[in-house]
Design a protein around this motif. Structure first.
Motif, mmCIF file in Angstrom:
data_model
loop_
_atom_site.group_PDB
_atom_site.id
_atom_site.type_symbol
_atom_site.label_atom_id
_atom_site.label_comp_id
_atom_site.label_asym_id
_atom_site.label_seq_id
_atom_site.Cartn_x
_atom_site.Cartn_y
_atom_site.Cartn_z
ATOM 1 N N ALA A 25 0.803 -1.250 -0.078
ATOM 2 C CA ALA A 25 0.216 -0.125 -0.016
ATOM 3 C C ALA A 25 0.839 1.409 0.134
ATOM 4 N N TRP A 26 1.760 1.284 0.798
ATOM 5 C CA TRP A 26 2.694 2.433 0.922
ATOM 6 C C TRP A 26 3.495 2.553 -0.425
ATOM 7 N N ALA A 27 4.154 1.625 -0.906
ATOM 8 C CA ALA A 27 4.971 1.788 -2.137
ATOM 9 C C ALA A 27 3.865 2.215 -3.395
ATOM 10 N N PHE A 28 2.903 1.959 -3.491
ATOM 11 C CA PHE A 28 1.888 2.443 -4.393
ATOM 12 C C PHE A 28 1.278 3.708 -4.281
ATOM 13 N N ALA A 29 0.813 4.055 -3.125
ATOM 14 C CA ALA A 29 0.673 5.426 -2.523
ATOM 15 C C ALA A 29 1.731 6.258 -2.834
ATOM 16 N N THR A 30 3.077 6.182 -2.368
ATOM 17 C CA THR A 30 3.813 7.208 -2.327
ATOM 18 C C THR A 30 4.489 7.487 -3.835
#
Length: 90
Positions: A25-30
């Motif tokens: 989630a963090w990777a796609f959001a950032t």
């Protein structure tokens, strides 16, 4: 490329640990690529594995979903309940 990665992650999300869910989630959001179907699958998986989330996973997951503007009321309510249980770890 991100669409292919999202689809691959969707197929494997059932095998993800809490940390895997948070990191994905963090990777796609950032990178600004909030793939709706992936975030929906991650939200469902997160709710099933919240018992394994530590304080950092709880906060990072909430932040990633917020950054991605993916509003999942059930997930945020569940994260809030878990945060209350881990309040001494923050």
């Amino acid at each position: 490329m991100f669409t292919l990665l999202a689809r691959a992650a969707e197929l494997r999300v059932g095998d993800f640990t809490g940390q895997d869910i948070t990191n994905t989630a963090w990777a796609f959001a950032t990178v600004g690529r909030p793939h709706i179907q992936l975030f929906t699958a991650l939200a469902m998986a997160a709710q099933q594995r919240l018992g394994n989330f530590n304080a950092q996973c709880i906060t990072s997951t909430a932040q990633a979903f917020g950054m991605a503007s993916h509003r999942d009321v059930q997930l945020f309510e569940a994260l809030a309940r878990m945060a209350a249980r881990h309040v001494d770890e923050f």
